[in-house]
Design a protein around this motif. Sequence first.
Motif, PDB file in Angstrom:
ATOM      1  N   LEU A 146      -3.274   4.492   1.288  1.00 37.80           N
ATOM      2  CA  LEU A 146      -3.462   4.610   2.730  1.00 37.80           C
ATOM      3  C   LEU A 146      -4.163   3.363   3.247  1.00 37.80           C
ATOM      4  N   ILE A 147      -3.790   2.921   4.446  1.00 35.12           N
ATOM      5  CA  ILE A 147      -4.443   1.787   5.087  1.00 35.12           C
ATOM      6  C   ILE A 147      -4.862   2.196   6.488  1.00 35.12           C
ATOM      7  N   PHE A 164     -10.512  -3.555   7.875  1.00 41.55           N
ATOM      8  CA  PHE A 164      -9.375  -2.938   7.203  1.00 41.55           C
ATOM      9  C   PHE A 164      -9.914  -2.135   6.014  1.00 41.55           C
ATOM     10  N   GLU A 165      -9.400  -0.930   5.837  1.00 38.78           N
ATOM     11  CA  GLU A 165      -9.745  -0.140   4.655  1.00 38.78           C
ATOM     12  C   GLU A 165      -8.465   0.316   3.970  1.00 38.78           C
ATOM     13  N   VAL A 166      -8.388   0.054   2.674  1.00 34.09           N
ATOM     14  CA  VAL A 166      -7.252   0.461   1.851  1.00 34.09           C
ATOM     15  C   VAL A 166      -7.772   1.384   0.772  1.00 34.09           C
ATOM     16  N   VAL A 167      -7.107   2.531   0.615  1.00 32.88           N
ATOM     17  CA  VAL A 167      -7.474   3.486  -0.437  1.00 32.88           C
ATOM     18  C   VAL A 167      -6.263   3.662  -1.328  1.00 32.88           C
ATOM     19  N   LEU A 168      -6.448   3.394  -2.626  1.00 23.73           N
ATOM     20  CA  LEU A 168      -5.347   3.425  -3.584  1.00 23.73           C
ATOM     21  C   LEU A 168      -5.648   4.394  -4.733  1.00 23.73           C
ATOM     22  N   VAL A 199       0.842  -1.205   0.000  1.00 18.43           N
ATOM     23  CA  VAL A 199       0.000   0.000   0.000  1.00 18.43           C
ATOM     24  C   VAL A 199       0.872   1.249   0.000  1.00 18.43           C
ATOM     25  N   GLU A 200       1.909   1.236   0.802  1.00 16.66           N
ATOM     26  CA  GLU A 200       2.822   2.381   0.846  1.00 16.66           C
ATOM     27  C   GLU A 200       3.519   2.580  -0.493  1.00 16.66           C
TER      28      GLU A 200
END
Length: 400
Positions: free
Chosen positions: A379-380, A392-396, A373-374
């Motif tokens: 962002l996680i 868990f939330e991941v925004v890409l 993610v980084e």
Amino acid sequence: MANKSFPIPDNELERIIALSNIDLDFTNLEENFKDLTLLATKVTGTEISLINIIDSFTQWTIANQGIELEQMPREESVCQYTIMSDTSFEVQDLTLDERFSTKFYVKGPEGLRYYFGMPLKLSPGLNVGALCVLDKEVKALSAEKIELLEIIAQTVVKRLKSIQALELLRAKLNESNASKKKAAHDIRGPLGGIIGLSDLIAEQGATFDVSEFMEYINMINKSGRSLLDLADEILSEEKAQTLAENEFNLPLFKDKLLKLYQPQAKFKNVDLEISLNAGHESVPFSKNKLLQIAGNLISNAIKFTAAGGKVSVHLGLSLSTTEKLLTITVTDTGVGLDTAVIQQVLAGKAQTTIGTGGERGYGFGLSLVSHLVESLNGLISVNSAPGKGTAFEVVLPQSL
């Protein structure tokens, strides 16, 4: 099961990062490697050959000969021992080895007894999986057969690297197409101004009866309109194009995740549900590292959710004139995490733990997610509490 020890390479995080760089789609590789599994059985005189890739939680069989197998928990496999070194791993009789004698493929209908595995080495010490042969009879391979098997394993690695190179070329082609679209946007404004000006001059010129001047103006007008139509055509190509090889849309992403992880959920009697936000189902986005990120989160959620529980995945895409954001949310009804563990996850330092069904937690799946993610400038975030499940939330960010 929780009391057993399982082999973990000393460079495990480095190993799974190297595997993630290949960015494999485990559902779409059979045709690339089927001939090599057939060759392995012919060379060794065994009934079964498998090409297995081992990630943080799962052994994925990307090609098989003599047995139908797609995946199994990593801790159930023999190949987890093969990836521990750069040399081969052999078990002449699985029924006599306490590590494997109770496994389903030994005591079950398969009745396997012999195993020989060759690590798949991306580079010395970075073993992403194994080429293995198995049989229902006790065997011993000659030095010549072992040498031929090693050559086949090297060929597998070369093909894996070729797949990676092809994906990189496709990504560069997409970048080129993006540049083409940007150029179309850039020329559209000036062309619109030229056409507007030529229209104005054409209208005024007609009153002065300057026929020759009007002829040139009309030519400019016609040419300008042709270029403007061309720009519109370039910009509209995105709507007519099918998805590129290195792209997903939301429905395809959902289907891939269900195919890969529904078996794990059913095996543990966990309900896996995947939903989409409405409105942008046909919009393409890069699939770079998405299966690695979402897959590790889903496997982790299943691991920490007891039988009868639920894992919910939501995939969303938001669009504006300045950005395109992909959101992956994975929520479970599992044991939850305390504040200290959440901080370890966000820092990429998750620790090895045991799942609700006794599954071995290798402590690297969530660290890999944080790293990926980084690397994608995303962002996680984690929302959890002991006994209350985890989200868990991941925004890409995605290219427009």
